[in-house]
Design a protein around this motif. Sequence first.
Motif, mmCIF file in Angstrom:
data_model
loop_
_atom_site.group_PDB
_atom_site.id
_atom_site.type_symbol
_atom_site.label_atom_id
_atom_site.label_comp_id
_atom_site.label_asym_id
_atom_site.label_seq_id
_atom_site.Cartn_x
_atom_site.Cartn_y
_atom_site.Cartn_z
ATOM 1 N N ASN A 270 70.546 33.271 -16.664
ATOM 2 C CA ASN A 270 70.692 33.798 -18.014
ATOM 3 C C ASN A 270 71.915 34.716 -18.110
ATOM 4 O O ASN A 270 72.605 34.730 -19.137
ATOM 5 C CB ASN A 270 69.425 34.522 -18.457
ATOM 6 N N CYS A 271 72.202 35.489 -17.063
ATOM 7 C CA CYS A 271 73.415 36.328 -17.042
ATOM 8 C C CYS A 271 74.659 35.465 -17.232
ATOM 9 O O CYS A 271 75.571 35.835 -17.981
ATOM 10 C CB CYS A 271 73.530 37.091 -15.720
ATOM 11 N N TYR A 272 74.699 34.338 -16.546
ATOM 12 C CA TYR A 272 75.834 33.412 -16.656
ATOM 13 C C TYR A 272 75.960 32.902 -18.101
ATOM 14 O O TYR A 272 77.046 32.918 -18.689
ATOM 15 C CB TYR A 272 75.629 32.253 -15.683
ATOM 16 N N ARG A 273 74.850 32.486 -18.670
ATOM 17 C CA ARG A 273 74.866 32.002 -20.062
ATOM 18 C C ARG A 273 75.281 33.113 -21.025
ATOM 19 O O ARG A 273 76.044 32.881 -21.966
ATOM 20 C CB ARG A 273 73.492 31.459 -20.443
ATOM 21 N N GLN A 274 74.768 34.317 -20.805
ATOM 22 C CA GLN A 274 75.102 35.445 -21.673
ATOM 23 C C GLN A 274 76.575 35.828 -21.549
ATOM 24 O O GLN A 274 77.203 36.217 -22.540
ATOM 25 C CB GLN A 274 74.214 36.652 -21.356
ATOM 26 N N LEU A 275 77.135 35.720 -20.357
ATOM 27 C CA LEU A 275 78.563 35.976 -20.177
ATOM 28 C C LEU A 275 79.376 35.061 -21.087
ATOM 29 O O LEU A 275 80.250 35.515 -21.833
ATOM 30 C CB LEU A 275 78.954 35.773 -18.712
ATOM 31 N N TYR A 276 79.067 33.777 -21.057
ATOM 32 C CA TYR A 276 79.789 32.838 -21.913
ATOM 33 C C TYR A 276 79.481 33.045 -23.391
ATOM 34 O O TYR A 276 80.366 32.900 -24.235
ATOM 35 C CB TYR A 276 79.515 31.385 -21.491
ATOM 36 N N LEU A 277 78.263 33.408 -23.723
ATOM 37 C CA LEU A 277 77.918 33.702 -25.116
ATOM 38 C C LEU A 277 78.763 34.870 -25.622
ATOM 39 O O LEU A 277 79.349 34.803 -26.707
ATOM 40 C CB LEU A 277 76.427 34.026 -25.233
ATOM 41 N N GLY A 278 78.851 35.920 -24.833
ATOM 42 C CA GLY A 278 79.668 37.071 -25.215
ATOM 43 C C GLY A 278 81.135 36.715 -25.349
ATOM 44 O O GLY A 278 81.829 37.210 -26.246
ATOM 45 N N MET A 279 81.622 35.838 -24.468
ATOM 46 C CA MET A 279 83.035 35.435 -24.525
ATOM 47 C C MET A 279 83.314 34.564 -25.750
ATOM 48 O O MET A 279 84.312 34.775 -26.439
ATOM 49 C CB MET A 279 83.413 34.698 -23.229
ATOM 50 N N THR A 280 82.451 33.607 -26.038
ATOM 51 C CA THR A 280 82.704 32.711 -27.172
ATOM 52 C C THR A 280 82.508 33.407 -28.509
ATOM 53 O O THR A 280 83.181 33.075 -29.487
ATOM 54 C CB THR A 280 81.820 31.444 -27.114
ATOM 55 N N ARG A 281 81.618 34.380 -28.556
ATOM 56 C CA ARG A 281 81.369 35.103 -29.814
ATOM 57 C C ARG A 281 82.156 36.401 -29.926
ATOM 58 O O ARG A 281 82.012 37.124 -30.912
ATOM 59 C CB ARG A 281 79.875 35.386 -29.963
ATOM 60 N N LYS A 282 82.960 36.703 -28.880
ATOM 61 C CA LYS A 282 83.736 37.948 -28.846
ATOM 62 C C LYS A 282 82.827 39.148 -29.102
ATOM 63 O O LYS A 282 83.124 40.023 -29.897
ATOM 64 C CB LYS A 282 84.896 37.908 -29.840
ATOM 65 N N ASN A 283 81.721 39.155 -28.383
ATOM 66 C CA ASN A 283 80.685 40.148 -28.620
ATOM 67 C C ASN A 283 80.683 41.196 -27.501
ATOM 68 O O ASN A 283 80.173 40.951 -26.402
ATOM 69 C CB ASN A 283 79.320 39.457 -28.728
ATOM 70 N N ARG A 284 81.227 42.346 -27.806
ATOM 71 C CA ARG A 284 81.314 43.454 -26.838
ATOM 72 C C ARG A 284 79.937 43.864 -26.328
ATOM 73 O O ARG A 284 79.764 44.159 -25.136
ATOM 74 C CB ARG A 284 82.017 44.648 -27.478
ATOM 75 N N ASN A 285 78.951 43.914 -27.205
ATOM 76 C CA ASN A 285 77.616 44.363 -26.802
ATOM 77 C C ASN A 285 76.992 43.435 -25.765
ATOM 78 O O ASN A 285 76.400 43.897 -24.782
ATOM 79 C CB ASN A 285 76.696 44.503 -28.011
ATOM 80 N N VAL A 286 77.117 42.139 -25.975
ATOM 81 C CA VAL A 286 76.566 41.168 -25.025
ATOM 82 C C VAL A 286 77.289 41.294 -23.687
ATOM 83 O O VAL A 286 76.657 41.338 -22.627
ATOM 84 C CB VAL A 286 76.655 39.726 -25.570
ATOM 85 N N LEU A 287 78.610 41.364 -23.725
ATOM 86 C CA LEU A 287 79.381 41.490 -22.483
ATOM 87 C C LEU A 287 79.061 42.800 -21.763
ATOM 88 O O LEU A 287 78.869 42.819 -20.545
ATOM 89 C CB LEU A 287 80.880 41.377 -22.766
ATOM 90 N N SER A 288 78.979 43.884 -22.496
ATOM 91 C CA SER A 288 78.668 45.178 -21.893
ATOM 92 C C SER A 288 77.295 45.174 -21.236
ATOM 93 O O SER A 288 77.090 45.821 -20.204
ATOM 94 C CB SER A 288 78.739 46.291 -22.941
ATOM 95 N N GLU A 289 76.365 44.454 -21.829
ATOM 96 C CA GLU A 289 75.002 44.397 -21.302
ATOM 97 C C GLU A 289 74.933 43.635 -19.976
ATOM 98 O O GLU A 289 74.205 44.024 -19.070
ATOM 99 C CB GLU A 289 74.079 43.730 -22.329
ATOM 100 N N VAL A 290 75.671 42.571 -19.848
ATOM 101 C CA VAL A 290 75.564 41.693 -18.673
ATOM 102 C C VAL A 290 76.515 42.104 -17.540
ATOM 103 O O VAL A 290 76.271 41.768 -16.382
ATOM 104 C CB VAL A 290 75.759 40.219 -19.100
ATOM 105 N N LEU A 291 77.570 42.847 -17.856
ATOM 106 C CA LEU A 291 78.558 43.245 -16.850
ATOM 107 C C LEU A 291 78.290 44.656 -16.346
ATOM 108 O O LEU A 291 78.119 45.584 -17.146
ATOM 109 C CB LEU A 291 79.976 43.171 -17.431
ATOM 110 N N ASP A 292 78.284 44.822 -15.044
ATOM 111 C CA ASP A 292 78.162 46.140 -14.444
ATOM 112 C C ASP A 292 79.442 46.927 -14.715
ATOM 113 O O ASP A 292 80.510 46.338 -14.924
ATOM 114 C CB ASP A 292 77.946 45.976 -12.931
ATOM 115 N N ASP A 293 79.360 48.254 -14.694
ATOM 116 C CA ASP A 293 80.560 49.073 -14.920
ATOM 117 C C ASP A 293 81.633 48.822 -13.864
ATOM 118 O O ASP A 293 82.818 49.003 -14.125
ATOM 119 C CB ASP A 293 80.199 50.555 -14.961
#
Length: 122
Positions: free
Chosen positions: A9-32
Amino acid sequence: MTDKEKIENCYRQLYLGMTRKNRNVLSEVLDDSFVLIHITGMRQAKDAFIQSVEDGTLNYYSADHQRMDVSFNGGQAELLGQSVVNAAVFGGGRHTWRLQLKLKLIQEADSWKITEAKASTY
């Protein structure tokens, strides 16, 4: 949901955040500590990566996931993902790529975060 399913799901969410240009999704799935290692070898930290997605330096239009292999080592995991990705990056034209990402993840409580993504073609 199993740990394997959470990681996929992390992998899918990474691509979802990238395709939707969604900072919140990317911030949630990526460690600092996240770093993206581009095909060219260029390294990009989490904030710079998210900014590049938002400002159109990195444009991802779609991703069709073909393969996800997960392996575990204690509280860490790796995912090898292969996807057919339609993208235009760094001012280049829009193309469809067979993109492979090797993800490194760490477990935080009951969730997983991506610490590294290394891109290549397959």
